[in-house]
Design an enzyme around this catalytic site. Structure first.
Site, PDB file in Angstrom:
ATOM      1  N   SER A   1       0.846  -1.193   0.000  1.00 50.15           N
ATOM      2  CA  SER A   1       0.000   0.000   0.000  1.00 50.15           C
ATOM      3  C   SER A   1       0.880   1.240   0.000  1.00 50.15           C
ATOM      4  O   SER A   1       1.819   1.338   0.791  1.00 50.15           O
ATOM      5  CB  SER A   1      -0.867   0.016   1.259  1.00 50.15           C
ATOM      6  OG  SER A   1      -1.327   1.335   1.502  1.00 50.15           O
TER       7      SER A   1
ATOM      8  N   HIS B   1      -1.415  -1.605  -3.987  1.00 52.17           N
ATOM      9  CA  HIS B   1      -2.701  -1.413  -3.303  1.00 52.17           C
ATOM     10  C   HIS B   1      -2.936   0.092  -3.127  1.00 52.17           C
ATOM     11  O   HIS B   1      -2.130   0.785  -2.505  1.00 52.17           O
ATOM     12  CB  HIS B   1      -2.610  -2.124  -1.950  1.00 52.17           C
ATOM     13  CG  HIS B   1      -3.821  -2.082  -1.097  1.00 52.17           C
ATOM     14  ND1 HIS B   1      -4.851  -2.999  -1.201  1.00 52.17           N
ATOM     15  CD2 HIS B   1      -4.174  -1.247  -0.087  1.00 52.17           C
ATOM     16  CE1 HIS B   1      -5.767  -2.738  -0.297  1.00 52.17           C
ATOM     17  NE2 HIS B   1      -5.384  -1.667   0.398  1.00 52.17           N
TER      18      HIS B   1
ATOM     19  N   ASP C   1      -5.278   2.913  -1.673  1.00 57.35           N
ATOM     20  CA  ASP C   1      -6.321   3.170  -0.683  1.00 57.35           C
ATOM     21  C   ASP C   1      -7.055   4.460  -1.015  1.00 57.35           C
ATOM     22  O   ASP C   1      -6.493   5.550  -0.888  1.00 57.35           O
ATOM     23  CB  ASP C   1      -5.692   3.287   0.713  1.00 57.35           C
ATOM     24  CG  ASP C   1      -5.192   1.945   1.218  1.00 57.35           C
ATOM     25  OD1 ASP C   1      -6.018   1.023   1.340  1.00 57.35           O
ATOM     26  OD2 ASP C   1      -3.980   1.812   1.470  1.00 57.35           O
TER      27      ASP C   1
ATOM     28  N   MET D   1      -9.876   6.957   0.006  1.00 53.96           N
ATOM     29  CA  MET D   1     -10.674   7.328   1.186  1.00 53.96           C
ATOM     30  C   MET D   1     -11.357   8.663   0.932  1.00 53.96           C
ATOM     31  O   MET D   1     -10.729   9.591   0.401  1.00 53.96           O
ATOM     32  CB  MET D   1      -9.770   7.465   2.411  1.00 53.96           C
ATOM     33  CG  MET D   1      -8.940   6.229   2.710  1.00 53.96           C
ATOM     34  SD  MET D   1      -8.056   6.422   4.268  1.00 53.96           S
ATOM     35  CE  MET D   1      -7.003   4.963   4.226  1.00 53.96           C
TER      36      MET D   1
ATOM     37  N   HIS E   1      -8.633  -0.230  -3.243  1.00 51.73           N
ATOM     38  CA  HIS E   1      -9.397  -0.512  -2.023  1.00 51.73           C
ATOM     39  C   HIS E   1     -10.232   0.724  -1.740  1.00 51.73           C
ATOM     40  O   HIS E   1      -9.704   1.748  -1.287  1.00 51.73           O
ATOM     41  CB  HIS E   1      -8.414  -0.820  -0.876  1.00 51.73           C
ATOM     42  CG  HIS E   1      -9.069  -1.026   0.445  1.00 51.73           C
ATOM     43  ND1 HIS E   1      -8.362  -1.044   1.628  1.00 51.73           N
ATOM     44  CD2 HIS E   1     -10.367  -1.240   0.788  1.00 51.73           C
ATOM     45  CE1 HIS E   1      -9.193  -1.252   2.636  1.00 51.73           C
ATOM     46  NE2 HIS E   1     -10.414  -1.362   2.149  1.00 51.73           N
TER      47      HIS E   1
ATOM     48  N   MET F   1     -12.538   2.865   0.199  1.00 50.97           N
ATOM     49  CA  MET F   1     -13.134   3.163   1.499  1.00 50.97           C
ATOM     50  C   MET F   1     -13.955   4.423   1.327  1.00 50.97           C
ATOM     51  O   MET F   1     -13.591   5.510   1.793  1.00 50.97           O
ATOM     52  CB  MET F   1     -12.023   3.322   2.550  1.00 50.97           C
ATOM     53  CG  MET F   1     -11.405   1.984   2.937  1.00 50.97           C
ATOM     54  SD  MET F   1      -9.796   2.144   3.705  1.00 50.97           S
ATOM     55  CE  MET F   1      -8.785   2.293   2.243  1.00 50.97           C
TER      56      MET F   1
ATOM     57  N   MET G   1     -10.257  -6.855   6.920  1.00 51.90           N
ATOM     58  CA  MET G   1      -9.512  -5.755   7.545  1.00 51.90           C
ATOM     59  C   MET G   1      -9.013  -6.221   8.915  1.00 51.90           C
ATOM     60  O   MET G   1      -9.790  -6.713   9.733  1.00 51.90           O
ATOM     61  CB  MET G   1     -10.403  -4.519   7.730  1.00 51.90           C
ATOM     62  CG  MET G   1     -10.774  -3.780   6.453  1.00 51.90           C
ATOM     63  SD  MET G   1      -9.374  -3.248   5.437  1.00 51.90           S
ATOM     64  CE  MET G   1      -8.469  -2.176   6.559  1.00 51.90           C
TER      65      MET G   1
ATOM     66  N   GLY H   1      -8.801   3.386   7.661  1.00 53.19           N
ATOM     67  CA  GLY H   1      -8.668   4.839   7.739  1.00 53.19           C
ATOM     68  C   GLY H   1      -7.229   5.310   7.783  1.00 53.19           C
ATOM     69  O   GLY H   1      -6.896   6.346   7.228  1.00 53.19           O
ATOM     70  N   PHE H   2      -6.378   4.529   8.439  1.00 54.59           N
ATOM     71  CA  PHE H   2      -5.009   4.983   8.644  1.00 54.59           C
ATOM     72  C   PHE H   2      -4.022   3.822   8.564  1.00 54.59           C
ATOM     73  O   PHE H   2      -4.344   2.702   8.955  1.00 54.59           O
ATOM     74  CB  PHE H   2      -4.862   5.659  10.017  1.00 54.59           C
ATOM     75  CG  PHE H   2      -5.771   6.841  10.161  1.00 54.59           C
ATOM     76  CD1 PHE H   2      -5.391   8.093   9.675  1.00 54.59           C
ATOM     77  CD2 PHE H   2      -7.027   6.693  10.726  1.00 54.59           C
ATOM     78  CE1 PHE H   2      -6.248   9.173   9.761  1.00 54.59           C
ATOM     79  CE2 PHE H   2      -7.898   7.780  10.825  1.00 54.59           C
ATOM     80  CZ  PHE H   2      -7.508   9.021  10.335  1.00 54.59           C
TER      81      PHE H   2
ATOM     82  N   GLY I   1      -0.187   2.242   9.690  1.00 55.53           N
ATOM     83  CA  GLY I   1       0.639   2.251  10.894  1.00 55.53           C
ATOM     84  C   GLY I   1      -0.035   1.756  12.156  1.00 55.53           C
ATOM     85  O   GLY I   1       0.492   1.922  13.253  1.00 55.53           O
TER      86      GLY I   1
ATOM     87  N   ASP J   1      -5.393  -6.806   5.443  1.00 51.80           N
ATOM     88  CA  ASP J   1      -4.949  -5.413   5.318  1.00 51.80           C
ATOM     89  C   ASP J   1      -4.962  -4.764   6.688  1.00 51.80           C
ATOM     90  O   ASP J   1      -6.017  -4.637   7.315  1.00 51.80           O
ATOM     91  CB  ASP J   1      -5.899  -4.684   4.354  1.00 51.80           C
ATOM     92  CG  ASP J   1      -5.494  -3.250   4.091  1.00 51.80           C
ATOM     93  OD1 ASP J   1      -4.446  -2.796   4.591  1.00 51.80           O
ATOM     94  OD2 ASP J   1      -6.253  -2.563   3.360  1.00 51.80           O
TER      95      ASP J   1
ATOM     96  N   GLY K   1       1.729  -1.608   4.238  1.00 54.78           N
ATOM     97  CA  GLY K   1       1.971  -0.193   3.959  1.00 54.78           C
ATOM     98  C   GLY K   1       3.202   0.298   4.672  1.00 54.78           C
ATOM     99  O   GLY K   1       4.291   0.393   4.098  1.00 54.78           O
TER     100      GLY K   1
HETATM  101  C1  DX5 Z   1      -5.937   1.256   6.103  1.00 53.06           C
HETATM  102  C2  DX5 Z   1      -5.594   0.873   4.702  1.00 53.06           C
HETATM  103  C3  DX5 Z   1      -4.368   0.077   4.588  1.00 53.06           C
HETATM  104  C4  DX5 Z   1      -3.110   0.733   5.091  1.00 53.06           C
HETATM  105  C5  DX5 Z   1      -2.301  -0.358   5.722  1.00 53.06           C
HETATM  106  O1  DX5 Z   1      -7.256   1.645   6.177  1.00 53.06           O
HETATM  107  O2  DX5 Z   1      -6.628   0.134   4.106  1.00 53.06           O
HETATM  108  O3  DX5 Z   1      -4.177  -0.435   3.264  1.00 53.06           O
HETATM  109  O4  DX5 Z   1      -2.323   1.340   4.114  1.00 53.06           O
HETATM  110  O5  DX5 Z   1      -1.221   0.219   6.331  1.00 53.06           O
HETATM  111  P1  DX5 Z   1      -0.304  -0.602   7.343  1.00 53.06           P
HETATM  112  O6  DX5 Z   1       0.270  -1.740   6.565  1.00 53.06           O
HETATM  113  O7  DX5 Z   1       0.690   0.388   7.785  1.00 53.06           O
HETATM  114  O8  DX5 Z   1      -1.191  -1.089   8.455  1.00 53.06           O
HETATM  115 ZN    ZN Z   2      -6.168  -0.841   2.181  1.00 52.51          ZN
END
Ligand code: DX5
Ligand code: ZN
Length: 220
Positions: free
Chosen positions: A10, A34, A36, A38, A67, A69, A138, A143-144, A146, A174, A196
């Site tokens: 990601s 990937h 994301d 949002m 993806h 969201m 999930m 949303g974020f 890390g 994910d 990510g």
């Molecule tokens: C979060 C995203 C993820 C995100 C994963 O809502 O869908 O794809 O980038 O990030 P890490 O791998 O840092 O958890």
């Molecule tokens: Zn994602």
């Protein structure tokens, strides 16, 4: 493990000033990138509008795994398929007509993915298996990047693997996938891994992708 492993990094935590360049850094060792999307409505964060996403998709050297969201996935998801994404994943919680929208994604030439948030039971979607090319479980609240991998999602991953049976449906996870968590996710049944921050905060992102793949592939 005889199952084929896919790593789909990601770019959420990559350098947003040069996302096309960031994709190039991991292209040789990754299966898809990937993306994301949002909308600050379905999740409390914003990444790209359709025009920004289109530009990245058009320039990406890797096939794109979108993806979404976003609210109103019914109208938005087919558009992402039409502009050339290899895979388009909608959220069950954001879609009125799940079977119809999955069909529309496939009709536009992309693989159709169905994602569920941590609090959503996957069993209610077992009956759309024939319309799905990938389930996305999930393992954090969307949303974020890390965040920490939610180990209580392991049971849902296993349950999804049972639902899939011998169908050729990919099982993606994910959220919080890292050197510490990829093996347990694989053991539970996942075969397709979003990573990510683990990848883009590593000194050598491509090397990290290869290491993650090696760890998952070594699980028996
Ligand atoms: C979060 C995203 C993820 C995100 C994963 O809502 O869908 O794809 O980038 O990030 P890490 O791998 O840092 O958890
Ligand atoms: Zn994602």
């Amino acid at each position: 493990m005889s199952r084929e492993i896919r790593i789909t990094p990601s770019i959420l935590n990559a350098n947003f000033d040069d996302l096309v360049g960031e994709i190039r850094r991991i292209a040789a060792v990754s299966d898809l990138v990937h993306l994301d999307v949002m909308d600050n409505l379905f999740v409390p964060n914003f990444t790209f509008d359709f025009d920004m996403a289109s530009s990245i998709i058009a320039q990406s050297v890797l096939p794109v795994d979108a993806h979404l969201m976003v609210l109103d996935a019914d109208s938005i998801a087919p558009q992402y398929a039409e502009i050339g994404c290899a895979s388009v994943t909608l959220h069950a919680e954001a879609t009125e007509d799940i079977p119809g929208t999955l069909r529309a994604i496939r009709n536009a030439g992309a693989r159709a993915g169905l994602a569920v948030k941590p609090g959503t039971d996957i069993r209610q979607y077992a009956d759309v298996c024939d319309l799905v090319d990938m389930f996305l479980i999930m393992t954090v609240e969307p949303g974020f990047g890390g965040q920490s991998f939610m180990t209580d999602m392991l049971e849902k991953i296993s349950r999804t693997r049972s639902i899939i049976g011998d169908r050729p449906i990919w099982l993606q996870v994910d959220g919080g996938i890292s050197l510490e968590t990829i093996e347990m996710a694989t053991r539970a049944g996942a075969d397709t891994f979003v990573a990510g921050s683990a990848v883009f905060r590593a000194p050598d992102p491509a090397q990290m992708v290869s290491t993650l793949r090696a760890l998952a592939s070594a699980v028996e």
